[in-house]
Design an enzyme around this catalytic site. Structure first.
Site, PDB file in Angstrom:
ATOM      1  N   ARG A 123       0.884  -1.175   0.000  1.00 16.82           N
ATOM      2  CA  ARG A 123       0.000   0.000   0.000  1.00 16.82           C
ATOM      3  C   ARG A 123       0.917   1.219   0.000  1.00 16.82           C
ATOM      4  NH1 ARG A 123      -5.417   1.034   1.779  1.00 16.82           N
ATOM      5  NH2 ARG A 123      -5.695   3.059   2.786  1.00 16.82           N
ATOM      6  N   HIS A 150      -7.211   1.614  -6.758  1.00 18.99           N
ATOM      7  CA  HIS A 150      -7.518   0.853  -5.535  1.00 18.99           C
ATOM      8  C   HIS A 150      -8.304  -0.399  -5.943  1.00 18.99           C
ATOM      9  CE1 HIS A 150      -7.906  -0.072  -1.452  1.00 18.99           C
ATOM     10  NE2 HIS A 150      -8.568   0.977  -0.990  1.00 18.99           N
ATOM     11  N   GLN A 153     -10.405  -2.653  -3.344  1.00 12.76           N
ATOM     12  CA  GLN A 153     -11.646  -2.000  -2.935  1.00 12.76           C
ATOM     13  C   GLN A 153     -12.717  -2.149  -4.006  1.00 12.76           C
ATOM     14  OE1 GLN A 153     -12.535  -0.193   0.034  1.00 12.76           O
ATOM     15  NE2 GLN A 153     -14.486  -0.582  -0.958  1.00 12.76           N
ATOM     16  N   ASP A 241     -16.485   9.456  -2.444  1.00  9.04           N
ATOM     17  CA  ASP A 241     -15.301   9.195  -1.629  1.00  9.04           C
ATOM     18  C   ASP A 241     -14.922  10.497  -0.937  1.00  9.04           C
ATOM     19  OD1 ASP A 241     -13.140   7.910  -0.478  1.00  9.04           O
ATOM     20  OD2 ASP A 241     -11.926   7.845  -2.296  1.00  9.04           O
ATOM     21  N   CYS A 280     -16.166   3.911   0.136  1.00  4.34           N
ATOM     22  CA  CYS A 280     -15.136   2.949   0.535  1.00  4.34           C
ATOM     23  C   CYS A 280     -14.637   3.172   1.962  1.00  4.34           C
ATOM     24  CB  CYS A 280     -13.969   2.977  -0.456  1.00  4.34           C
ATOM     25  SG  CYS A 280     -13.003   4.502  -0.415  1.00  4.34           S
ATOM     26  N   ARG A 308     -14.556  -6.582   1.643  1.00  4.25           N
ATOM     27  CA  ARG A 308     -13.101  -6.545   1.461  1.00  4.25           C
ATOM     28  C   ARG A 308     -12.486  -7.864   1.931  1.00  4.25           C
ATOM     29  NH1 ARG A 308     -10.232  -1.728   1.259  1.00  4.25           N
ATOM     30  NH2 ARG A 308      -8.440  -3.111   0.995  1.00  4.25           N
TER      31      ARG A 308
END
Length: 321
Positions: A123, A150, A153, A241, A280, A308
């Protein structure tokens, strides 16, 4: 020639005690790099683990290295739990825990970790770091997030969309807000899974033009507007987001640009009556979404967060299977 090549392969395997030459690692880097069939296989694995139809522990004895150059809640916990439920183990490395924080190259880190672990999740900020890790690792590398995308996600989001609304090709998804890394992965997913995606973003914060051009060349039903009401009209799913993603600069101008894109009750009312809301997380109530929407009956953010765990089981099993 084929017989000669087979003979060489057999001789090489014999020299190694009968073990075949390992093939290239199966990475999971970005949704657009895989076929619809491969992505469907990952989703189906995740669904099978979630439903209990699969209860095997195929990663017994395997170790996953988790590298965090950015902080995390959902990514860290979901990967740790997923790996352990599949029989494996994890080791977590922050920038203060490894030589990456002291100038060691990504390439050298990839080569060393490949001698110790069976897969690497990273990450990070720059997509080039992910690419370097994948180029030099001899074990699977998984993209846990970059400033550009991402994918883990979005695979969870696609799983949630299908669970709640049915066949993916029949869905209209509306994005309202910053055209950030999550929006980019929604574009990848729209092309690969065939649903319609409408993005409403202020002009200075729209997704990269080459990405939108790629989607259109691939035949994706992806459209761009500056009017959130237009994007959301008749949508099956509304997504947003945070206005200030990790790596983005906070400021009055950004908030002023994005305030008209807030997902509030009035905007949700323009979607279909049975539309769902996704985010998310983490969320800032009163900024990109109101409390009435994210905590309301149309919100599926907690199911989305749970997925997830399940989809990453599918990713891990697919990469290491």
């Amino acid at each position: 020639m084929a017989r000669v090549m087979r003979a060489v392969a057999v001789a090489g395997a014999a020299a190694r005690g009968g073990r075949p030459e390992p093939g290239p690692p199966r990475h999971f880097l970005d949704v657009n790099q895989y076929s619809t069939g491969e992505l469907r296989d990952i989703l189906d694995l995740g669904i099978a683990y979630k439903s209990g139809r699969r209860r095997d522990r195929p990663l017994d004895g395997k170790t996953l290295a988790l590298i965090f150059e950015k902080p995390s809640t959902r990514t860290r916990v979901s990967f740790e739990v997923a790996m352990r439920q599949l029989g494996g183990d994890t080791i977590v490395l922050g920038t203060a825990d490894s030589q990456l924080g002291r100038g060691e190259t990504i390439a050298d880190t990839a080569r060393v970790l490949s001698r110790y672990v069976d897969a690497i999740m990273i990450r990070t900020n720059e997509a080039s770091k992910l690419d370097d890790m994948a180029r030099h690792a001899t074990v699977p590398v998984i993209n846990g997030l970059t400033d550009a995308s991402h994918p883990c996600q979005i695979m969870a989001d696609v799983m949630t969309l299908e669970e709640k609304k049915g066949a993916l090709r029949d869905q209209i998804v509306a994005w309202s807000g910053d055209g950030n890394n999550v929006a980019a992965s929604w574009i990848h997913a729209a092309v690969r899974f065939g649903f319609e995606l409408r993005l409403a973003c202020p002009e200075p914060l729209q997704p990269p033009a080459p990405l939108v051009d790629w989607a259109r060349r691939e035949g994706g039903r992806v459209s761009l507007t500056v009017a959130p009401e237009e994007a959301v009209s008749g949508a099956d799913c509304v997504v947003t987001d945070t206005w200030v993603s990790m790596g983005a600069e906070a400021g009055v101008n950004r908030h002023n640009l994005l305030m008209p894109y807030q997902v509030n009750e009035a905007l949700m009312a323009r979607a279909k009556p049975d539309a769902i809301f996704m985010h998310c997380l983490p969320a800032k109530r009163g900024e990109e979404v109101t409390a009435g929407v994210i905590d309301g009956p149309q919100s599926v953010v907690w199911d989305e967060a749970e997925n997830r765990l399940h989809v990453q089981k599918g990713i891990l099993a697919w990469c290491l299977g």
